[in-house]
Enzyme design. Sequence first.
Site, PDB file in Angstrom:
ATOM      1  N   GLY A   1       2.969   2.616  10.857  1.00 20.14           N
ATOM      2  CA  GLY A   1       2.718   1.852  12.072  1.00 20.14           C
ATOM      3  C   GLY A   1       2.560   0.367  11.795  1.00 20.14           C
ATOM      4  CB  ALA A   2       0.683  -2.053  11.663  1.00 17.21           C
TER       5      ALA A   2
ATOM      6  CG  HIS B   1      -7.670  -1.964   7.929  1.00 15.37           C
ATOM      7  ND1 HIS B   1      -8.514  -1.042   7.347  1.00 15.37           N
ATOM      8  CD2 HIS B   1      -6.586  -1.259   8.366  1.00 15.37           C
ATOM      9  CE1 HIS B   1      -7.958   0.165   7.430  1.00 15.37           C
ATOM     10  NE2 HIS B   1      -6.796   0.067   8.046  1.00 15.37           N
TER      11      HIS B   1
ATOM     12  CD  GLU C   1      -2.865   1.264   2.357  1.00 19.56           C
ATOM     13  OE1 GLU C   1      -2.680   0.529   3.336  1.00 19.56           O
ATOM     14  OE2 GLU C   1      -3.789   2.059   2.282  1.00 19.56           O
TER      15      GLU C   1
ATOM     16  CG  HIS D   1      -6.171   0.628  12.612  1.00 20.61           C
ATOM     17  ND1 HIS D   1      -6.960   1.757  12.533  1.00 20.61           N
ATOM     18  CD2 HIS D   1      -5.582   0.498  11.401  1.00 20.61           C
ATOM     19  CE1 HIS D   1      -6.859   2.271  11.322  1.00 20.61           C
ATOM     20  NE2 HIS D   1      -6.021   1.528  10.604  1.00 20.61           N
ATOM     21  CD  GLU D   2      -2.883  -1.957  10.756  1.00 15.10           C
ATOM     22  OE1 GLU D   2      -3.390  -2.144   9.635  1.00 15.10           O
ATOM     23  OE2 GLU D   2      -2.508  -0.833  11.144  1.00 15.10           O
TER      24      GLU D   2
HETATM   25  N1  PHE Z   1      -3.067   1.008   5.820  1.00 14.94           N
HETATM   26  C1  PHE Z   1      -2.199   1.133   6.967  1.00 14.94           C
HETATM   27  C2  PHE Z   1      -3.119   1.332   8.166  1.00 14.94           C
HETATM   28  O1  PHE Z   1      -3.628   2.364   8.420  1.00 14.94           O
HETATM   29  C3  PHE Z   1      -1.258   2.271   6.915  1.00 14.94           C
HETATM   30  C4  PHE Z   1      -0.193   2.185   5.891  1.00 14.94           C
HETATM   31  C5  PHE Z   1      -0.271   2.947   4.752  1.00 14.94           C
HETATM   32  C6  PHE Z   1       0.889   1.358   6.080  1.00 14.94           C
HETATM   33  C7  PHE Z   1       0.714   2.898   3.802  1.00 14.94           C
HETATM   34  C8  PHE Z   1       1.886   1.327   5.154  1.00 14.94           C
HETATM   35  C9  PHE Z   1       1.799   2.077   4.000  1.00 14.94           C
HETATM   36  O2  PHE Z   1      -3.454   0.459   8.832  1.00 14.94           O
HETATM   37 ZN    ZN Z   2      -5.666   1.705   8.651  1.00 11.64          ZN
END
Ligand code: PHE
Ligand code: ZN
Length: 856
Positions: A259-260, A299, A131, A295-296
């Site tokens: 962060g992750a 998702h 991402e 959070h992760e």
């Molecule tokens: N999508 C991740 C999150 O918010 C954040 C993220 C974005 C990590 C881009 C890496 C690169 O949980």
């Molecule tokens: Zn996120």
Amino acid sequence: MRPTTTPPTIRLSDYKQPEFWIETVDLHFKLHPTETRVRSRIVFKGNTERTDGPHDLRLHGQDLKLISASINGTPLKDDEILIDAEGLTIPGDLVPQDGFIWEAEVQTNPQANTSLNGLYMSKGMYCTQCEAEGFRKITYYLDRPDVMAVFTVEIEGDVPVLLSNGNNLGNGKWHDPWPKPAYLFALVAGDLVSYDDHFTTMNGREVDLQIFVRPGDEGKCAYAMDALKRSMRWDETEYGREYDLNLFMIVAVDDFNMGAMENKGLNIFNSKYVLASPKTATDRDYELIEGIIAHEYFHNWTGNRITCRDWFQLCLKEGLTVFRDQQFSGDARSHAVNRIENVLQLRARQFREDAGPLAHPVRPEEYIEINNFYTATVYEKGAEVIGMLRTLVGADNYRRALDLYFERHDGQACTIEDWIKVFEDACNTDLSQFALWYSQAGTPRITVTEDFSGDTLTLTFTQTNPDTPGQTNKKPQVVPIRTGFLAADGSEAAPEQLLVLDEALKSFEINGLVDKPTLSLLRGFSAPVVLERQTTNAERAFLLTYDSDPFNQWEAGRDYALDLLQDMILNSAEVDPAFAKAMRAVAVNEALDPAFRALVLSLPSEDALAQAIFEQGTAPDPDAIYAARQTLAKAVATELSDDLQGLYTELATPGPYTPDAEAAGKRSLRGAVLSLISHLEDDCATAKAQFAAADNMTEQLSALSTLIRHGQGDAEVQAFYDQWQADRLVIDKWFTVQVASAPADKAVDVARALTQHKDFDWKNPNRYRSLIAGFAMMNPAGFHRKDGAGYEFFADWLIKLDPVNPQTTARMCGGFETWRRYDASRQQLMQAQLQRIADLPDLSKDTAEIVGKILN
Ligand code: PHE
Ligand code: ZN
């Protein structure tokens, strides 16, 4: 040399569906540190809605060496493939328009990939980050989130552990049955060990849980695992969402930009948000680990099962997932304390962003580099917008809307329009005006006047929606204002009401009142706005004592402190003794949660004061701000002098360390008390003793920071290093505490000296941030030193990092986003540094976009 071209601006209004869809992808990796080979077999299908063909095949690809490519088994010749810096193009006449099989082999160099996007190496371990647009650094592909495909992966490599998404087929083979966009792809390979557990879902599915870490870190996984299991259960009970694979894995890596990351079934984490032991992690670290694990995990439904159509819709997954993790943390800890902490963050980061040159809507309409839009506005304001929606429709309707969202859009790539429509349909309401929260940037400003006559209180609100870069003449938004009415004895004179301000000017009448009540406005911070209100200190003291809404109780003290500090800074006012008395009353009130008391005692930050002073029309003086906070803290300490030792003793948490909210709250208040005590001691004896005796990082670090602040920490700084030199995450803290707590006039020198330290491994983002951001963001008086040495130091390091890691450099440039607040001389010095960066010949597009905006 490549000719320099201006990178294009990407616009939401230009969105078009892809010319082709992808059904399945087979990837084969032959891992090698410098010469990794990736073979791909991709089944394309024509998109029948794109009738404007015939279409060329345009695939994204970056920093790839193409070895071979074929369509339907026929090898493509060199002159049939047009390769450029962003990808490749095959002319339409070679591309069967209704579908074909693409096969290719590429070579990449993970070791040379310092951007930490795509496939890279971290301490001998292979790792990916896709991402937003990192997959194109792994192979040629349609790297856009609306293209969702089923992935099968085979990994060959000389390391014991080979991981990818989905189900483990053995021998480095993986299959993920859920179609996903490429940004959720992940691969990890290395010498890793796992910490294992399992979870039974609400429908009886057995799920294996594994946290992979480097050997030696197994002992620091228990808390993350516990948080994961609690998150899985919570999503079932609160949202009816069950996990959908038989395996869920988390990997901790040391080199990570963010962060992750929520890759399907294989979350990859910055190790600082996984690894914890009492001796090495603070209470705050535990809290962040819990929140980010949740959070992760969340998702998986809000982001993965339902994803984003394009990157303009980022808040669709991020705002909602932040809102969900905040709900979870509130349930797990204290809603009141969490809300205050979240609002502190929101104001410090998002209001700051919204008030400056980087302001943008929750759903931006254009970007140059999407990585620059993982912002406080998209995440935190995005979450606030969802909180307002829930307040407006009510908890039951919210839950019904979410059920409909999952039912209607599972497996799809969606937009904010889809999201809004779900609420309109489920709740039978028109949200067209509410939707302005997604398109209008800037923090609305609200005023209120009160008029009481007979038994009726009339409240008249105004809202103004300030101009932001590229946006003027905004429309009034929908602002839900939870309002309480307090009688003189502190009871509720009338039931709380939800006043919905949806015009520029609007009045509300509250009838049947005996006396004029004291207002408690915007309870729970029910909208992300600035409320401007003339009030008295007597009223603030009253609310601080009696308001039944803990957020507003805290806010009353905060407003009081903000006003008083501004008066001290701008008018050389004396400390108001009534303020210190009000603080004492809270500090010693055993009926209140210690964590809450600690939040009341903490004074507004230097940055918050600078912004407030700027908004009054004066250029803030960072040294005067620093001094006023010291003076006020000392006055509060003096007022409390008879209580402090007693509190300090009482708040001890004997026995083995536990990270729960209750124990953490006590330590938090005890840390605040320690800091007050140190204002009254010449030798910092209490802090020294605490440092020597501490058996947990929270107490060790708060003692160290207090000692450095008072210029008494030299021996402890050394002792801390000697004790922790083998622990990377703790040494990050060691760098930060020194630059953040250094006296203003010495901070640049301290920071500069630390950049020479053998452990300053600046290519590691955590280490870089711990020192460089620690200095620029956590020591305002030091950063803003009059002669500009702080600015120059900071710019030197941004310039150094940019060619290595543009994404992290661009994020850090936010340290300069407030430059227009300051006096002419400081402005000039900052502008010169920004210009020096902007003028660099090979500046990344990431940093160029941010610096360009800050300068304009
Ligand atoms: N999508 C991740 C999150 O918010 C954040 C993220 C974005 C990590 C881009 C890496 C690169 O949980
Ligand atoms: Zn996120």
